[in-house]
Design an enzyme around this catalytic site. Sequence first.
Site, PDB file in Angstrom:
ATOM      1  N   LYS A   1       0.840  -1.202   0.000  1.00 52.46           N
ATOM      2  CA  LYS A   1       0.000   0.000   0.000  1.00 52.46           C
ATOM      3  C   LYS A   1       0.874   1.251   0.000  1.00 52.46           C
ATOM      4  O   LYS A   1       1.978   1.224   0.545  1.00 52.46           O
ATOM      5  CB  LYS A   1      -0.846   0.049   1.285  1.00 52.46           C
ATOM      6  CG  LYS A   1      -1.983  -0.927   1.353  1.00 52.46           C
ATOM      7  CD  LYS A   1      -2.774  -0.723   2.652  1.00 52.46           C
ATOM      8  CE  LYS A   1      -3.871  -1.753   2.809  1.00 52.46           C
ATOM      9  NZ  LYS A   1      -4.935  -1.663   1.796  1.00 52.46           N
TER      10      LYS A   1
ATOM     11  N   ARG B   1     -10.002 -11.616   2.716  1.00 48.60           N
ATOM     12  CA  ARG B   1     -10.864 -12.686   2.215  1.00 48.60           C
ATOM     13  C   ARG B   1     -10.169 -14.049   2.304  1.00 48.60           C
ATOM     14  O   ARG B   1     -10.838 -15.072   2.418  1.00 48.60           O
ATOM     15  CB  ARG B   1     -11.320 -12.359   0.790  1.00 48.60           C
ATOM     16  CG  ARG B   1     -10.209 -12.239  -0.203  1.00 48.60           C
ATOM     17  CD  ARG B   1     -10.639 -11.524  -1.474  1.00 48.60           C
ATOM     18  NE  ARG B   1     -10.761 -10.080  -1.296  1.00 48.60           N
ATOM     19  CZ  ARG B   1     -11.152  -9.221  -2.246  1.00 48.60           C
ATOM     20  NH1 ARG B   1     -11.461  -9.662  -3.442  1.00 48.60           N
ATOM     21  NH2 ARG B   1     -11.227  -7.926  -1.982  1.00 48.60           N
TER      22      ARG B   1
END
Length: 505
Positions: free
Chosen positions: A274, A348
């Site tokens: 990120k 996830r």
Amino acid sequence: MSAPAPPTLTASSSVPAGVAALVVALSPADDVGVLDARARAAISAFGADVEAVIAVLTREKVKGGVGDIGALPVDSRLILAAGVGEATPRDFRRAGAAIVRRLKSVDSAAIVVGRASDAQVRALAEGLLLGGYAFKVSSSTDLPDSDPTALSITIVVERADERADALRAGVVTASATRLARDLANTPSSTKTPAWLAKQAVALGRKSGLDVRVRDARELRDEGFGGVVAVGMGSVNPPRLIELSYQPPASTAVAGHVVLVGKGITFDSGGLSLKPNAGMIAMKTDMAAGGAVIAAMSALRDLGVRVRVTGLVPAAENLPSGSAQRPSDVITQYGGTTVEVLNTDAEGRLVLADALAYADAQLDPDVLIDLATLTGAISIGLGKRHAGLFCADDRLVATLSSAGADSGEAVWRMPFVDDYRPTLDSSVADLANVSVDGGKTFSGGSIVAALFLREFVGRRRWAHLDIAGVGRAEGDEHEVTKGATGFGVRLLLHWLGGSDPLRGLR
Ligand code: BES
Ligand code: ZN
Ligand code: ZN
């Protein structure tokens, strides 16, 4: 350093002698130029001049709207007139938060509310306990010490003894929410997966839960390939925390709820790194896991009547020579293979293991996961509604009303089946992000929910994407800057009901 301690709350039918502050509730229907008889009597008994209070309210144009406060110092003591608006539970919660922010300099206060329902008293208690929350890092590696000079607040209400359970429910709920905030606000240098598991074990011991922690070796041996893959870039190895609550036989009703909370203790993105600005907030990427741990720790005190299991897959997502790579293929719990095209879509992967495990081993009537899953959810819904993905209309209704009652709103989102083919991988059963990079359909939160759906079998399941609501930029009403503890109130308002699984078995 220490954080402000929560006030202690009691209910009474009369104003205790010697309190340092008197708060009278005011609604827009009240005539500020007169004040009602109860408020006048309380102000006189406090030794203050009713007309002087009225003069302040008139001058400061206090009208009884939520958050409206008029203040009159009386010697070294204080009188507040606090607006409660339409007197809905939400208004009472917000009034409580506004009041507690004005009580910083006193050690005792009485809030005169007159006649009030259980829901109003519970909400007021929640506002009083949450509005004054602040987080400061303590010198030890444990949760922050509390300032010992706590404020004690008496809620003065008719038939106080009949409101005692509601007050207690508010205190328990708000305390659990504060705990969830503390966990999520703790810096990730302290908050490793092992640290989070240690907190869960300690909390479980205090609150009557069985806690089982799987370490990295057990995760590998038992096939939790998602948790292992996400955690393998960090020197702080992953854990799976499993907390079990069994209601007392005398009050139990049938049914089993499994709660899954994303427990990424820091999300750098991994090798799909990120940018710095987006990374700073990622110490709260276990906010949902913290909410599950905190809610579990309150079940006994709330007298919850169904069996509940909490699962928190905890891992630190870091880039390193041992990190998973974009293009790796992993095997989730239960055998589904996943091509990891983006290591920043890690939530996830850990959730898929926990959901598949819950489906295969725990036989839940209702399976719920909470996760700070996608930045995309706050594009559409903003920062005050969580995204709710659920195919079962009754469960949607149940969770939506728990959300509205508790002050933690949810908004239903669609499973768009047409987007599902974008998760088809050429080398594995599934890809973890759309193979076209989201170009065709966008809708990142929906695609993430479609990914999770592959792992829940035929269970009655709801997914709450709390990436938008899990942290706040500043103080507003009962929400405070930093981690919000979102999910705790919603879950406890739901699970604390007389039969949370009515129509859901
Ligand atoms: N933890 C983030 C989601 C997030 C973003 C939470 C902002 C709170 C605030 C999650 O793991 C993530 O990085 N999601 C990616 C998914 C993408 C790679 C498909 C995202 O939202 O950008
Ligand atoms: Zn991520
Ligand atoms: Zn994440």
